[in-house]
Scaffold this motif. Sequence first.
Motif, PDB file in Angstrom:
ATOM      1  N   LEU A  14       0.844  -1.196   0.000  1.00  0.00           N
ATOM      2  CA  LEU A  14       0.000   0.000   0.000  1.00  0.00           C
ATOM      3  C   LEU A  14       0.876   1.240   0.000  1.00  0.00           C
ATOM      4  O   LEU A  14       1.726   1.409   0.844  1.00  0.00           O
ATOM      5  CB  LEU A  14      -0.893   0.010   1.250  1.00  0.00           C
ATOM      6  CG  LEU A  14      -2.034  -1.010   1.236  1.00  0.00           C
ATOM      7  CD1 LEU A  14      -2.701  -1.049   2.595  1.00  0.00           C
ATOM      8  CD2 LEU A  14      -3.032  -0.665   0.175  1.00  0.00           C
ATOM      9  N   ASN A 227       1.876  -1.320  -7.413  1.00  0.00           N
ATOM     10  CA  ASN A 227       1.020  -0.409  -6.668  1.00  0.00           C
ATOM     11  C   ASN A 227       1.762   0.883  -6.349  1.00  0.00           C
ATOM     12  O   ASN A 227       2.989   0.907  -6.285  1.00  0.00           O
ATOM     13  CB  ASN A 227       0.554  -1.059  -5.363  1.00  0.00           C
ATOM     14  CG  ASN A 227      -0.420  -2.187  -5.612  1.00  0.00           C
ATOM     15  OD1 ASN A 227      -1.619  -1.974  -5.719  1.00  0.00           O
ATOM     16  ND2 ASN A 227       0.090  -3.406  -5.721  1.00  0.00           N
ATOM     17  N   THR A 262      -5.273  -0.841  -3.684  1.00  0.00           N
ATOM     18  CA  THR A 262      -4.195  -1.833  -3.741  1.00  0.00           C
ATOM     19  C   THR A 262      -4.667  -3.046  -4.526  1.00  0.00           C
ATOM     20  O   THR A 262      -5.770  -3.540  -4.334  1.00  0.00           O
ATOM     21  CB  THR A 262      -3.780  -2.268  -2.325  1.00  0.00           C
ATOM     22  OG1 THR A 262      -3.341  -1.136  -1.594  1.00  0.00           O
ATOM     23  CG2 THR A 262      -2.653  -3.274  -2.392  1.00  0.00           C
ATOM     24  N   ASP A 326      -4.736  -5.944   2.562  1.00  0.00           N
ATOM     25  CA  ASP A 326      -3.565  -6.150   1.720  1.00  0.00           C
ATOM     26  C   ASP A 326      -3.270  -7.641   1.653  1.00  0.00           C
ATOM     27  O   ASP A 326      -4.062  -8.462   2.126  1.00  0.00           O
ATOM     28  CB  ASP A 326      -2.355  -5.346   2.220  1.00  0.00           C
ATOM     29  CG  ASP A 326      -1.944  -5.710   3.649  1.00  0.00           C
ATOM     30  OD1 ASP A 326      -2.337  -6.795   4.135  1.00  0.00           O
ATOM     31  OD2 ASP A 326      -1.228  -4.914   4.279  1.00  0.00           O
TER      32      ASP A 326
END
Length: 405
Positions: A14, A227, A262, A326
Amino acid sequence: MRGKYIALLVAAVLAAAAAGVGTAYVRQAGRPTAKTVLPTHEDMQSFVQTANDWITERQKTADLSLYMADTQNGWRSDGQNLFHTTDGGKSWDAAAPFYDGGAADFLDATHAFALAKAVHDEEALTGISVYATADSGKNWRHLALSGAPYFSAEGITRGVDGFSMASSSNGLLILAGDPAAGSHESVVFATKDGARSFTKQADSLRMPNGQNTLALADASHAYLFINGSAAPVFMLATTDGGKTWKEQDSGLSPRFTDVVPTYVPVRMAADARVAMLSVQNGTPAAGAKGKTETADARMRDVFYTLSPDGSVAGKLTELLTDLPLDAKSVSMPDAQTIYALSRAGGKPVLYRFQAQGGWKRVESATLPADALQLQFVSLSDGFVLQKDAVFVTTDGGKTWVKRPL
């Protein structure tokens, strides 16, 4: 993921969130059909701040990871050392004296691969050392990748874009060049002999700068999730062992969000290729066409099945959570079951999805807070990693027993 977790490489998938960032939203998830009240400014502000604080904490502990091959055997890292257990986490033995915090990939109870810097001098040409063990870390085989054809004065490699082993023989290593103007070119190497040697597959793979996760489903098919780039989520896929890569449509359409999304792999195996996108539909910008749409004060976590070519085959399921998810927040012990760990009302909460029953909350009075990682090795047996302990369940998450590190 494929019965294994790509440890350490995930790092902090992230990126730092910032309110008012133009980004994307899931097209497949669709818009709410019923009218709902737009969250107040205070509600949204509180949600965004809490999400950002959570992201910051995850970044601080990104190097701490756990991979259990079964109920007794597994690996973990504290960011500086690798450890191995044979008694379900009751005791841990140091297993890699060479380790310096690089990427590592654990295949099973005995096979593991890890990277370390071959040269530590900042002025010297930095290379990468690849270590492999087949006996739970008692002995490691070493290969140093430095000098031609891997490194040259004209193209000094600064870091690792991705490292993943599909089996004890086949794997990919992607080395990153110097970033420039929001992107960089990388070099892709493949091994077919368990990291005894690497062969260059591609030397001009251009990708946006970001935080990467490489996941192999088999020797030919691999997926690179990026990401924190301007995209803001990006995926490349290869079907020929890394020789050619194609950008994949993530199924996103422009929207506005207050929390950076994400996109991560969850399971990569012969029976399932599943990726998750954790995204929030944020407060519409003033004057924007979508300003009448409802902002979300929750995260929408969408699980997709991927085709062998990397394209989205379809949506498996969707879960709303109070905090972003995540790769370490979710675990798939098989192709039909997903466990997800989040918070609700300030307390930890465990969710379970099964294809025949949908999402259900697992009630538990002993579920540990401040979890760094969740992993289930079966429908009943699971683990939660904290900074100073591992918690174990044998009843699907209803009761948890603490095992201090």
